[in-house]
Structures are given as structure tokens and as C-alpha cells.
Design an enzyme around this catalytic site. Structure first.
Site, PDB file in Angstrom:
ATOM      1  N   GLU A 163       0.842  -1.198   0.000  1.00 54.78           N
ATOM      2  CA  GLU A 163       0.000   0.000   0.000  1.00 54.78           C
ATOM      3  C   GLU A 163       0.879   1.250   0.000  1.00 54.78           C
ATOM      4  O   GLU A 163       1.836   1.328   0.733  1.00 54.78           O
ATOM      5  CB  GLU A 163      -0.908  -0.025   1.238  1.00 54.78           C
ATOM      6  CG  GLU A 163      -1.878   1.113   1.305  1.00 54.78           C
ATOM      7  CD  GLU A 163      -2.641   1.276  -0.004  1.00 54.78           C
ATOM      8  OE1 GLU A 163      -3.318   0.338  -0.434  1.00 54.78           O
ATOM      9  OE2 GLU A 163      -2.536   2.366  -0.617  1.00 54.78           O
ATOM     10  N   LYS A 218       8.255  -1.647  -2.496  1.00 55.25           N
ATOM     11  CA  LYS A 218       7.619  -0.887  -1.405  1.00 55.25           C
ATOM     12  C   LYS A 218       8.683  -0.295  -0.475  1.00 55.25           C
ATOM     13  O   LYS A 218       8.632   0.890  -0.132  1.00 55.25           O
ATOM     14  CB  LYS A 218       6.662  -1.799  -0.640  1.00 55.25           C
ATOM     15  CG  LYS A 218       6.073  -1.191   0.612  1.00 55.25           C
ATOM     16  CD  LYS A 218       5.223   0.034   0.336  1.00 55.25           C
ATOM     17  CE  LYS A 218       5.028   0.854   1.588  1.00 55.25           C
ATOM     18  NZ  LYS A 218       4.241   2.054   1.394  1.00 55.25           N
ATOM     19  N   CYS A 274       6.464   4.453   9.246  1.00 51.88           N
ATOM     20  CA  CYS A 274       7.063   3.614   8.212  1.00 51.88           C
ATOM     21  C   CYS A 274       8.434   4.015   7.687  1.00 51.88           C
ATOM     22  O   CYS A 274       9.265   3.133   7.453  1.00 51.88           O
ATOM     23  CB  CYS A 274       6.095   3.499   7.046  1.00 51.88           C
ATOM     24  SG  CYS A 274       4.631   2.568   7.540  1.00 51.88           S
TER      25      CYS A 274
END
Ligand code: NAD
Ligand code: UGA
Length: 460
Positions: A163, A218, A274
Site C-alpha cells: 500500500e 515498497k 514507516c
């Protein structure tokens, strides 16, 4: 492969909640159940009062209002949801390990493994398992091994579908993604997931790769974004000693279409759950393959970010005559960026910790962050006792109260509303000289200086 009728998402957090809400909105014929072991979180997702949703995201309440109870459900019965699903998204947290091998760098995959074992134990028919969490490259191997070895001869197709949404703009990002990335081996499974997104995302923006490219992309995307912030923050320090202005430099540099203008905003340092976690993970992976030069290269992005946070705190101390002992410093903002209530790894926490070591008295105001969260963040560091944190830090629900009697204001989050305050009135209530330390370059220097503030902003 049979048609997808039921989807389960394990993990009702910042990613699972908003992502499934939008997928449910755009796929009204598919039933989606989001499950979590955290009962309070599920209860909040089911609250009739949409202002009580566990996550604050602009537009999320409207999507939930439309879908919840129609084809979107939030539940704590994980087994039942796994059993019924054709496709299972794993969207649990993957924090940095705090113990054992890889402590402080590697991703902790215990929650992922628990999900895999639970899926294997419960599943009675074939399932597509989608990695939505951010994972180290080659995790799909481990997932497949657990699923294949602990289930009863059921076929599992593993896909990677990382995502890319950013908090604060999650719904917008989900509606209009730059790309949707799907990695996998089984063509039919890939196509089933493509179909979900193709309901609203143009086909050319849905890209498919092998599993390992998807998993690695990612981590690399986050590393590149964070690297830009560290690069401009490195330049901000250079600007302060040379008379250049970081905003002007960023504009001039960013207008080169090969470089681009985004993610060049100098700040007190990047935060969020993150960037740091994913770069540390990349560093760990590189080192585990003995690629020390690669690991050192990426590690520098973190080193620069830590330096920026420390530098900002030290600037405050130094400017206030080398002592903040007993001085009242008002913190405007605690969240890691505007328009979110998320405080994970927020720069504010580390700047506060530094100033508290110097015995400053901090009063925090953030439009969306609760007092309990501020204390949880400080207590988690373990630098001082919870009692000391409560003695030195107050959290208030009004900015003017936070600033009343303050020696200095420090802007830690770029909430737009801070610009609209009556700074003349604020100045009148502050100790003199009234200092403003702007960690986000948010306020108007000339306005504040005209009012008589001593104004410092990053990179000027
Ligand atoms: P989060 O902590 O908000 O949510 C994770 C949820 O999973 C928690 O509510 C937790 O209770 C639940 N959970 C953990 N183990 C479980 C289990 N075995 N069964 C059921 N529920 C379980 O985390 P998040 O911010 O949503 O991030 C999830 C993943 O997505 C991470 O890998 C993160 O790196 C990635 N990611 C996050 C963002 C973001 O903006 N936050 C964006 C992109 C990707
Ligand atoms: C980031 C990425 O932007 C998402 O694509 C990704 O999906 C997500 O991480 C994730 O994997 O969790 P997020 O952390 O929510 O999203 O927010 P960002 O907008 O990227 O901001 C991160 C931090 O960098 C914030 O503290 C922000 O203030 C800071 N930042 C950002 C700057 O200091 N300057 C900038 O120019 C941009």
C-alpha cells in the site's frame, strides 16, 4: 479460479481500515470483513458516532457511512472471517524488532506468522492470500512455507500488494493512486486482484511484477521519499550558515523536471510509522547479504534525520541563552504530520525528550492528539519516570492556553490552523523576548518579526 465474493482483511489499522472501506465502496457486490484482535479498535470502527472512528482521515467517515453494514463489516471473530473468505488481505503491523537478532533494525514478523498459521489452521478451501503489510523482500517464501506445511493440502496463492497511501490524504490516495502494484506467480490469482482495483483505477496504472520486485519496491519507494527529505534537511543546515534560504533552493532545484518539486520541504525531521522502520529494514537486508556499502548508504538517511531533530532541539536551548531549565515552551503540534492523529515516530516526541532532559516545562497543543497519547509516547521512550513526564509536560485543548505565559513557541506539526491564530494577542501573553521556533517553516516571518517575535525557522 472461482469468483471472489467474500474478502477478509486481518488488521483494522491505518491501512486495513481505509483501504477496505474504499475497496468495499467500489465493489458493492463483494462482502468485506475487517477483523482485528484489538476489541476496542473494532468497537470504535462500529461506533454509530462516526467521529469516534479509530483513525482520523478526511473523507473516511463518509465512505464508512456508505459501506458499513452494506458490504463492509468490522468484527473480532478472525477464524470465522478466514473460513468464509475467498481472498484474505494481511494488513497487520510489522514494527522494528525490539529483541533478539536484528533488534532495532529488522522487521518483526511475528504478527505476520501468526496470521499465516491461523489461516492454515482454519482454511477448508483454496484461498488467495494478499500481503498488504510492508514486508522484507522474500517474505512470501516464508508465508508459503508455513501455509503449505501446516494446512491440509489446500492451495494458497500468495500475492504481494503493498500500500502506498500516505496518512492525512489516505482516501484521496486510494481513490487516485499513482499506481497499484501487484506481485505474484499465479495468473488467475493476480487477475482476481486486478479486477478489484480495476473497478476504479485505470488499467494502465495497475502494474504486475514478480513477488520479489513487488515486496522490494515498497521498501525502496519509502527509502527514496525519506532520502529526499533527509537531502533537503541536510541542505537546510548548510543554508543556515551560508545565508541561502532552503525554500528558495528547493524551488530552484525542484523546478528541474528531472528532480521534481515534491518531498523537498525542509522540516524538523520526518516521522511516521514507516519511513524509519522500512529503511532500517532495507539496511538490515543489505547487511544480511553482506552488502555493507549499500547498507551504509541508506543508513545515512536515518542518521541525517536524527541529526535534524537533535539540531532543532539544540537550537532552541542555545537561542534561549543556553538554558531552558524551568522555562515554559509551548509545542504547537504533536502528530507526525498535519491532518492525522497518528504520532508514531513523530519528531515532536524526540524534540520534547531532548528539552525535558534540560528540565524545560512543555505545554502541548495538537488539534487531534489526546493527552493520553502524548504521555504514552514519552513514557515509551523510558528516558524518565512516568511521574516526571507528567510533572514536566502538560497537554491542553486550547492553543492560547498552551501559549499563555510561554517563553517560546515551537511549531512541530504543520497544521494549517496555526497560521490563523491571533499572533498579536499571543505575543502579548508571552514572556519577553518572545521566541518562535518554526520546525515546519509554516508561519510568516515578516508578520511575526513585525509583531516583535524572535523568529527562527529551519533553513533560513
Ligand atoms: P496498525 O498498527 O495501525 O494496524 C495493524 C492492526 O493489526 C492492529 O490493529 C493490530 O491489532 C492488528 N493485528 C496484529 N496482529 C493481528 C492478528 N494476528 N490478528 C488480527 N489482528 C492483528 O498498522 P498500520 O499503520 O495499518 O500498518 C500495517 C502495515 O501496513 C504495516 O506493515 C505498515 O508498514 C504498512 N503500511 C502502513 C501505512 C500507513 O500509512 N500507516 C502505509 C502503507 C503501508
Ligand atoms: C509515507 C509515504 O508517503 C507513503 O507512500 C507510504 O505508503 C507510507 O509512508 C507508508 O508506507 O507508511 P506517510 O508516512 O503517511 O506516508 O506520510 P508522508 O507524507 O510521506 O510524510 C512522512 C514524514 O515526512 C512526515 O513526518 C512529513 O512531515 C515528512 N515530510 C514529508 C517532510 O518533512 N518533508 C516533505 O517534503 C515531505
Amino acid at each position: 479460479m472461482k469468483q471472489i465474493k467474500k474478502i477478509t482483511c486481518i488488521g483494522a489499522g491505518y491501512v486495513g481500515g481505509p483501504t477496505m472501506s474504499v475497496i468495499a465502496q467500489k465493489n458493492p457486490d463483494i462482502q468485506i470483513t475487517v477483523v482485528d484482535v484489538n476489541k476496542a479498535r473494532i468497537a470504535a470502527w462500529n461506533d454509530d458516532d462516526l467521529s469516534q472512528l479509530p483513525i482520523y482521515e478526511k473523507g473516511l467517515d463518509a465512505v464508512v457511512a456508505e459501506t458499513r453494514g452494506r458490504n463492509l463489516f468490522f468484527d473480532t471473530d478472525v477464524d470465522k472471517a478466514i473460513d468464509e473468505a475467498d481472498m484474505i488481505f494481511i494488513s497487520v503491523n510489522t514494527p522494528t524488532k525490539t529483541y533478539g537478532k536484528g533488534k532495532g533494525q529488522a522487521a518483526d514478523l511475528k504478527f505476520i506468522e501468526l496470521c499465516a498459521r491461523q489461516i492454515a489452521a482454519v482454511a477448508k478451501d483454496d484461498k488467495i492470500v494478499v500481503e498488504k503489510s510492508t514486508l522484507p523482500v522474500r517474505t512470501a517464501d516464508a508465508l508459503k512455507s508455513i501455509l503449505d506445511n501446516t494446512s491440509n493440502g489446500i492451495n494458497f496463492h500468495i500475492l504481494s500488494n503493498p500500500e502506498f497511501l500516505a496518512e492525512g490524504t489516505a482516501i484521496e490516495d486510494l481513490y487516485n493512486p499513482d499506481r497499484v502494484l501487484i506481485g505474484g506467480e499465479n495468473i488467475e490469482a493476480i487477475e482476481a486482484l486486478v479486477q478489484l482495483y480495476a473497478q476504479w483505477v485505470p488499467r494502465e496504472r495497475i502494474i504486475t511484477t514478480n513477488l520479489w520486485s513487488s515486496e522490494l519496491s515498497k521498501l525502496v519507494a519509502n527509502a527514496f521519499l525519506a532520502q529526499r527529505v533527509s537531502s533537503i534537511n541536510a541542505v537546510s543546515e548548510l543554508c543556515e550558515v551560508t545565508g541561502a534560504n532552503v525554500e528558495e533552493v528547493a524551488k530552484a532545484v525542484g523546478m528541474d523536471s528531472r528532480i521534481g518539486s515534491k518531498f523537498l520541504k525542509a522540516s524538523v525531521g520526518f516521522g511516521g510509522s514507516c519511513f524509519q522502520k522500512d529503511i532500517l529494514n532495507l539496511v538490515y537486508i543489505a547487511r544480511s547479504y553482506k552488502l555493507d556499502a549499500v547498507a551504509d548508504y541508506w543508513e545515512q538517511v536515518i542518521i541525517m534525520n536524527d541529526h535534524q531533530k537533535t539540531r532543532f532541539a539544540e537550537k532552541i536551548v542555545q537561542t534561549m541563552y543556553n538554558t531552558v531549565n524551568g522555562k515554559h515552551i509551548a509545542f504547537l503540534g504533536w502528530a507526525f504530520k498535519k491532518d492525522t492523529n497518528d504520532t508514531r515516530e513523530s519528531a515532536a516526541i524526540y524534540v520534547a525528550d531532548h528539552l525535558l532532559d534540560e528540565e524545560a516545562q512543555i505545554v502541548v497543543y495538537d488539534p487531534k492528539v489526546s493527552p493520553e497519547q502524548v504521555y504514552r509516547d514519552l513514557d515509551f521512550l523510558g528516558t524518565r519516570t512516568p511521574e516526571a513526564n507528567r510533572r514536566l509536560v502538560k497537554v491542553v485543548d486550547d492553543p492560547y492556553t498552551a501559549l499563555d505565559g510561554a517563553h517560546a513557541a515551537a511549531v512541530l506539526t504543520e497544521w494549517d490552523v496555526f497560521k490563523t491564530y491571533d499572533w498579536k494577542q499571543i505575543k502579548a501573553g508571552m514572556k519577553k523576548p518572545a521566541f518562535v521556533f518554526d520546525g515546519r517553516k509554516l508561519l510568516d516571518r515578516s508578520q511575526l518579526e513585525t509583531l516583535g517575535f524572535k523568529y527562527y525557522a529551519i533553513g533560513e
